[in-house]
Structure formats: structure tokens, C-alpha cells
Design a protein around this motif. Sequence first.
Motif, PDB file in Angstrom:
ATOM      1  N   ASP A 169       7.183  13.780   2.161  1.00  0.00           N
ATOM      2  CA  ASP A 169       7.427  12.326   2.115  1.00  0.00           C
ATOM      3  C   ASP A 169       7.675  11.712   3.660  1.00  0.00           C
ATOM      4  O   ASP A 169       7.803  12.492   4.465  1.00  0.00           O
ATOM      5  N   ARG A 252      -1.151   2.198   7.614  1.00  0.00           N
ATOM      6  CA  ARG A 252      -0.673   3.064   6.509  1.00  0.00           C
ATOM      7  C   ARG A 252      -0.648   4.769   6.806  1.00  0.00           C
ATOM      8  O   ARG A 252      -1.816   5.013   7.451  1.00  0.00           O
ATOM      9  N   SER A 254      -0.724   8.696   5.311  1.00  0.00           N
ATOM     10  CA  SER A 254      -0.783   9.587   4.025  1.00  0.00           C
ATOM     11  C   SER A 254      -1.291  10.941   4.722  1.00  0.00           C
ATOM     12  O   SER A 254      -1.561  11.094   5.900  1.00  0.00           O
ATOM     13  N   ARG A 260      -2.288  11.295  -4.536  1.00  0.00           N
ATOM     14  CA  ARG A 260      -1.555  10.392  -4.336  1.00  0.00           C
ATOM     15  C   ARG A 260      -0.514  10.367  -5.523  1.00  0.00           C
ATOM     16  O   ARG A 260       0.409   9.282  -5.724  1.00  0.00           O
ATOM     17  N   LEU A 263       3.289   9.822  -4.488  1.00  0.00           N
ATOM     18  CA  LEU A 263       3.524   9.484  -3.118  1.00  0.00           C
ATOM     19  C   LEU A 263       3.198   7.990  -3.186  1.00  0.00           C
ATOM     20  O   LEU A 263       2.295   7.423  -3.580  1.00  0.00           O
ATOM     21  N   ASP A 265       2.313   5.790  -0.342  1.00  0.00           N
ATOM     22  CA  ASP A 265       2.054   5.759   1.018  1.00  0.00           C
ATOM     23  C   ASP A 265       2.683   4.614   1.923  1.00  0.00           C
ATOM     24  O   ASP A 265       2.350   3.455   1.601  1.00  0.00           O
ATOM     25  N   SER A 267       3.386   1.865   4.656  1.00  0.00           N
ATOM     26  CA  SER A 267       2.502   0.824   5.491  1.00  0.00           C
ATOM     27  C   SER A 267       3.439  -0.361   5.908  1.00  0.00           C
ATOM     28  O   SER A 267       4.515  -0.817   5.128  1.00  0.00           O
TER      29      SER A 267
END
Length: 284
Positions: A169, A252, A254, A260, A263, A265, A267
Motif C-alpha cells: 500500500d 495518482r 498505483s 485494483r 487498493l 490508489d 491521489s
Amino acid sequence: MIISCPHCQTRYRVAFEAIGSAGRKVQCAHCHQAWQQAPLPAAGEAMGDDRLFEAMDEDALDDAMEAEALVAAPASGGFVAPVPGPLPAAPDAAEMKKRQVAYSRRRHAMSSRQPLARVRRAARVVGAVLLAALLCGAYFGRVPLVERYPDLAGLYEAAGLGVNVVGLDFAGLETLRTLSNGRDVLMVSAQIVGRASRPVPVPPVVVSLLDASGRAVYEWSVAPRVRDLMAGERATFDTRLSLPPSEAVRVRLSFAGAGRAGLSDPSVDLPAGPAAMPEAGEPY
């Protein structure tokens, strides 16, 4: 002729014909009790001659006939019709409800002791235990389930249980815009955090610049300095881009090649800076 009720001693005047020579069953108009009246001797026999109505005038005969109609009126089967009495009082509504509840409880207690009722109770208990076990397994084993069946990730997302199948993460995302040699430079830094109990390979990080509608207008990847991370371990990475696109308003992060599922992501908004076209994206 006089007859007397053997129960309440009420006396009645009746004619000989009302009782007859064989006797009959009569009912008292006062206490409503019935008895078998023995035959009465004829008036002439009682007085030693054959006189029957000589001592009775017409009014007395009328009284006797009226008493006969009220007391000893014949009914079907040789019985005297009962004198109507007051109707019984209607039961109280609260008492009726109480009786119904008591009856329902007795009926439920009887049915609960039946073998079929015991089988149903056992089936309900087993079903509840199996359902609880299934829910616990789906909750605590959601990561391997999503790894094996990726389509379940959307179901867990809808239930508010994100599943991080990557095992990594992001944390501490920061951006900075500055001038370098008279050119606008965007600097991005963050930390990669390990979430799995085993070492997880760290893939390249994709940095995306988004416009106001959320569409990516520019992207580049950054190779992290560490090869793998496990739970509790962190690695810092940073990168910069000269002359970022003027329409970019957010950045952002990733992982390259990762789904995904589970998660979010991160930003953040870009700080204000001079507008220019990008020349290159250079990892730092």
C-alpha cells in the motif's frame, strides 16, 4: 286436586285429567325441578261417591285448567316442557383472550415434544452454525479467496471490505512544484508499506497526472529501490517531472500490473505553478 313439589314444597291445583290414572312427569314452575307424579284418586273415590265436579264452580275449574297449562302441559315423549329461564351472560372478552393464550401455549408445548419438531429445531441449529462458519471463513479468508477468484473483489468492495491482494500500500503521498533552471518541475514522493505476513515483491510504481475530469493526461513509472516488503516494512521513493502538463490538476499513484482489488490508489491535488508543455519524464 292439589299436588306439591317434593323439592321446594310449592303447591299447585290441578285437575285429575292433567295427571291421569297412570301418573306423569311434571316440572315445578318455581324451582324448575321435575318429578314423577303418582296418579291421584278421582274426586268421587276420595269422597266415597261418584261426584267429580259438584264441589267446584266454573271459576275453580278455569283456575285448575290454567294451572294445568302452566305446570303440567304435555310435551313430546311424555315430559313437561321446561320453563324458559334467563340466557347465560356472554363471556368477558379479556377472559376469552386469556383462555386462547393458555390454549395456544398448551398446544405449542405439546407440539414441541413431537419428534418432527425436534428434527426441525436440530436442523435450524445446524444451519445457523454452518452459516456462521461460512461467514467467518469468507471474512478471515477473503485475501486467498480474491487471489483465486478475482471477480469476488467487487463483492467485497460493495460490502465495504476491501481486499488488498497485492500485499502493498501507499502512505504519505506529497507533491512539490519548484523552478529548476527557469523551468517548472513537479516533485512527487511517497512511502510503500508492506501489508502481507510474507515478503511481497515490489512492482514499479505508476505516477499518473489527471485533469479535472479524472482522465490521465500523462503517466510514467518509477522502479522502487527495494525488491520486496512484508508487514511493517516501509520503503520511500521519489520522482520528478519537468514541465508537467498545464491541464493536470491531481497526481495518482498505483502499482504496475496490479489489479485494483482492495487498493485505494492515493491521489492529491497539484500545487499551483507556471503552465508549460512537458519535455520529459525522468525518474529520480
